[in-house]
Design an enzyme around this catalytic site. Structure first.
Site, PDB file in Angstrom:
ATOM      1  N   CYS A 126      29.284  21.180  41.020  1.00 58.66           N
ATOM      2  CA  CYS A 126      30.102  20.759  42.159  1.00 58.66           C
ATOM      3  C   CYS A 126      31.199  19.797  41.730  1.00 58.66           C
ATOM      4  O   CYS A 126      30.973  18.880  40.947  1.00 58.66           O
ATOM      5  CB  CYS A 126      29.231  20.072  43.222  1.00 58.66           C
ATOM      6  SG  CYS A 126      28.552  21.185  44.447  1.00 58.66           S
ATOM      7  N   PRO A 132      28.773  11.255  35.749  1.00 61.10           N
ATOM      8  CA  PRO A 132      28.629  11.185  34.298  1.00 61.10           C
ATOM      9  C   PRO A 132      27.188  11.350  33.845  1.00 61.10           C
ATOM     10  O   PRO A 132      26.245  11.022  34.561  1.00 61.10           O
ATOM     11  CB  PRO A 132      29.146   9.782  33.965  1.00 61.10           C
ATOM     12  CG  PRO A 132      28.946   8.992  35.213  1.00 61.10           C
ATOM     13  CD  PRO A 132      29.173   9.956  36.341  1.00 61.10           C
ATOM     14  N   ASP A 134      26.112   9.801  31.254  1.00 62.43           N
ATOM     15  CA  ASP A 134      25.867   8.635  30.407  1.00 62.43           C
ATOM     16  C   ASP A 134      24.460   8.070  30.586  1.00 62.43           C
ATOM     17  O   ASP A 134      23.798   7.698  29.608  1.00 62.43           O
ATOM     18  CB  ASP A 134      26.887   7.525  30.710  1.00 62.43           C
ATOM     19  CG  ASP A 134      28.301   7.932  30.348  1.00 62.43           C
ATOM     20  OD1 ASP A 134      28.476   9.076  29.896  1.00 62.43           O
ATOM     21  OD2 ASP A 134      29.220   7.120  30.520  1.00 62.43           O
TER      22      ASP A 134
END
Length: 429
Positions: A126, A132, A134
């Site tokens: 999406c 992120p 991370d």
């Protein structure tokens, strides 16, 4: 490209069976990579995202078999699948597959934990902000993984296995919690997850892992403790009901009027959203096997919401609630705190006549007397279903384009709504 045509103005009345939760089924399917034995999952929804993940798992060598459907479900809903990862042939997840769905990136955890290496493309999915990875990679590094980014791929390795550790997430992350749970289940020693996600889908994954032999305590709280084990086995597990689908249909009933029983679901999965819905003048009643939603007469009262991690108001119901508030008798304020750029449905709702003003992470909705049908375009999964809700209450016909977004997350949507009286039709390209 398929389109959906809706002629609005018909109250919804009847019964809608709620499907298994996509957001639970995806990590459960990925967890099949943690063992060479068979994982049987009941109540897996038939969705484009499920099919995409099946292809990704198949690329790794996971055997996939559909063996039946959940009792009481129709031919187009629900399935029981068996996944067996006894002959994993490749620990690389290529771009052309991972780019189709963001959650597929999570395969990095079981591949790394079980085989000591994984090479996974950075994800797609999406288009609602950066989302992120991370925090996911931080969790794996804390567990002892060596990670580098090379040519758009995350390459993860561990020389002597993953090691238990303490992971304190700087912000609540469902994906990060899923990844950490799967990786820690096969790590040496004890792993403590602080500020862990409390979502029901996290609990569902933990319960399945426990059945597979994992030692996990605290799932559903912000502190989860995982004692690693040497191996996991197969099991049989039923996917929990989809709380987002439940809330979506509840809001559709509230917006159109009518009386619908949502069955095969539970109130505790979305208590905050149901409480907010009740404040708008909608009658919400718990049933032995679900929820009854009714609004017969009377206007829609405005309400303010702020999206929050569970048990707060779900970000995945924000767009649907905004559609409901477009017909409220007054002003509503909706603040999005989870994802950036998650107001892309606003300009399309405006095409139906909605009055919405944006100010950063805040949407101010001024209720109008009526919406009118118009051609609109879906931009993402939740935005697309908010347009369906708006169209069901609008005067005249609405044509929704790019409905492949709906197919990613809502099983048999047209059939379920049509059985409750909605005038809805898919026009295939």
């Amino acid at each position: 490209m398929d389109r959906i045509h809706i002629t609005g103005g018909t109250p919804l009345n009847g019964t809608i069976p709620i499907s298994g939760a996509k957001n639970a089924a995806l990590p459960l399917m990925i967890a099949s990579l943690l063992t060479g034995e068979t994982l049987e999952l009941i109540n897996v929804p038939r969705l484009a995202d499920i099919a995409a993940l099946t292809r990704i798992l198949g690329n790794h060598g996971v055997d996939h078999m559909v063996v039946g459907k959940r009792p009481g479900q129709t031919a187009e809903t629900g399935q029981t699948v068996r996944l067996t990862a006894s002959n994993v042939i490749d620990t690389t997840a290529p771009y052309e597959l991972v780019s189709t769905m963001r959650a597929s990136f999570w395969v990095i955890a079981p591949l790394l934990a079980r085989f000591g290496e994984a090479k996974v493309s950075l994800p797609g999915g999406c288009a609602i902000g950066t989302r992120p990875v991370d925090l996911l990679l931080m969790a794996l590094e804390k567990l002892g993984a060596e990670i580098e980014i090379d040519g758009g791929y995350v390459v993860a390795k561990t020389k002597n296995g993953l090691r238990g550790t303490e992971i304190d997430f700087p912000k609540v992350t469902v994906g990060g919690t899923h990844v950490a749970l799967m990786a820690a289940a096969l790590a040496y020693g004890t792993t403590v997850l602080d500020n862990a996600a409390r979502e029901p889908e996290v609990v569902d994954l933990a319960e399945c892992l426990i059945k597979m032999g994992a030692r996990i305590e605290g799932a559903g709280t912000s502190r989860i403790v995982v004692e690693g084990v040497a191996r996991l086995g197969g099991t049989r597990h039923e996917v929990l009901p989809d709380r987002i689908e439940t809330g979506t249909y509840a809001m559709a009933v509230a917006m159109t009027g009518g009386d619908v029983s949502l069955v095969n679901t539970r109130t505790d999965l979305l208590a905050s959203a149901l409480e907010t819905l009740a404040s708008t003048g909608t009658e919400v009643t718990a049933l032995p096997d679900g929820i009854r939603v009714r609004r017969n007469g009377g206007g829609i009262s405005p309400a303010d919401v702020t999206t929050d991690p569970f048990p707060g108001f779900p970000t995945d119901l924000q767009a649907q609630f905004m559609a409901l508030m477009t017909l409220a008798k007054g002003q509503s304020r909706i603040r999005e705190t989870i994802f950036e750029n998650r107001f892309m449905h606003v300009q399309e709702l405006a095409r139906l006549g909605a009055r919405i003003r944006l100010d950063g992470d805040l949407a101010v909705v001024e209720g109008v007397e009526r919406l009118k049908g118009a051609p609109v375009m879906a931009t993402d999964l939740r935005a697309s279903v908010s347009l369906v809700i708006g169209a069901l209450a609008a005067e005249g016909e609405t044509q929704i384009n790019r409905v492949y977004h709906l197919d990613r997350g809502f099983e048999a949507l047209e059939a379920k709504l049509a059985r409750c009286g909605a005038q809805i039709e898919r026009v295939r390209a």
